[in-house]
Design a protein around this motif. Structure first.
Motif, PDB file in Angstrom:
ATOM      1  N   HIS A 104      -8.551 -13.329  35.181  1.00  0.00           N
ATOM      2  CA  HIS A 104      -7.521 -13.571  36.190  1.00  0.00           C
ATOM      3  C   HIS A 104      -7.837 -12.685  37.384  1.00  0.00           C
ATOM      4  O   HIS A 104      -7.965 -11.477  37.241  1.00  0.00           O
ATOM      5  N   GLY A 105      -7.993 -13.287  38.544  1.00  0.00           N
ATOM      6  CA  GLY A 105      -8.325 -12.527  39.748  1.00  0.00           C
ATOM      7  C   GLY A 105      -9.743 -12.830  40.194  1.00  0.00           C
ATOM      8  O   GLY A 105     -10.416 -13.713  39.660  1.00  0.00           O
ATOM      9  N   ASP A 106     -10.202 -12.081  41.170  1.00  0.00           N
ATOM     10  CA  ASP A 106     -11.537 -12.293  41.738  1.00  0.00           C
ATOM     11  C   ASP A 106     -12.618 -11.969  40.716  1.00  0.00           C
ATOM     12  O   ASP A 106     -12.485 -11.041  39.920  1.00  0.00           O
ATOM     13  N   SER A 107     -13.708 -12.728  40.779  1.00  0.00           N
ATOM     14  CA  SER A 107     -14.817 -12.495  39.850  1.00  0.00           C
ATOM     15  C   SER A 107     -15.807 -11.466  40.389  1.00  0.00           C
ATOM     16  O   SER A 107     -16.731 -11.076  39.697  1.00  0.00           O
ATOM     17  N   SER A 108     -15.612 -11.020  41.645  1.00  0.00           N
ATOM     18  CA  SER A 108     -16.489  -9.987  42.203  1.00  0.00           C
ATOM     19  C   SER A 108     -15.776  -9.247  43.328  1.00  0.00           C
ATOM     20  O   SER A 108     -14.817  -9.753  43.912  1.00  0.00           O
ATOM     21  N   VAL A 109     -16.247  -8.043  43.598  1.00  0.00           N
ATOM     22  CA  VAL A 109     -15.770  -7.238  44.731  1.00  0.00           C
ATOM     23  C   VAL A 109     -16.981  -6.627  45.416  1.00  0.00           C
ATOM     24  O   VAL A 109     -18.033  -6.439  44.802  1.00  0.00           O
TER      25      VAL A 109
ATOM     26  N   VAL B 250     -22.320  -5.281  45.269  1.00  0.00           N
ATOM     27  CA  VAL B 250     -21.327  -6.161  44.648  1.00  0.00           C
ATOM     28  C   VAL B 250     -21.191  -5.817  43.174  1.00  0.00           C
ATOM     29  O   VAL B 250     -22.183  -5.573  42.484  1.00  0.00           O
ATOM     30  N   ALA B 251     -19.955  -5.793  42.702  1.00  0.00           N
ATOM     31  CA  ALA B 251     -19.667  -5.646  41.272  1.00  0.00           C
ATOM     32  C   ALA B 251     -19.084  -6.976  40.794  1.00  0.00           C
ATOM     33  O   ALA B 251     -18.191  -7.539  41.433  1.00  0.00           O
ATOM     34  N   ASN B 252     -19.612  -7.492  39.708  1.00  0.00           N
ATOM     35  CA  ASN B 252     -19.155  -8.764  39.148  1.00  0.00           C
ATOM     36  C   ASN B 252     -18.375  -8.516  37.869  1.00  0.00           C
ATOM     37  O   ASN B 252     -18.741  -7.653  37.065  1.00  0.00           O
TER      38      ASN B 252
END
Length: 93
Positions: free
Chosen positions: A80-85, A68-70
């Motif tokens: 703005h957008g997801d806080s992790s992928v 996971v990247a935060n």
């Protein structure tokens, strides 16, 4: 699984798979019916993320599948957008 299903349902499991485990696997029922599946095991690496905005902070400890990247921003900025992928495999046909 019901007793009837045991004659035609099979499960293929890999524990700690390696690339050399790739291949075609065939299951045949006692009645002679068969199914096959081709399995290709390959390492997945996502690589480092490079932010387009110098204010975007990326915290990435690994590049392997399910890593996971935060993302975060300095005080005073709004993300703005997801806080992790999560690193996942690309599936192509």
């Amino acid at each position: 699984m019901s007793p009837r299903e045991r004659h035609w349902k099979y499960r293929l499991s890999f524990f700690y798979p390696k690339e050399e485990d790739s291949g075609v696997f065939i299951c045949t029922t006692p009645e002679g019916y068969s199914n096959s599946i081709e399995v290709n095991i390959a390492p997945v690496h996502c690589g480092a993320l490079n932010p387009l905005d110098p204010q975007l902070e990326i915290h990435q400890e690994d590049d392997k599948m399910t890593a996971v990247a935060n993302f975060s921003c300095p005080l005073g900025y709004i993300l703005h957008g997801d806080s992790s992928v999560m690193c996942l495999a690309n599936v192509t046909a």
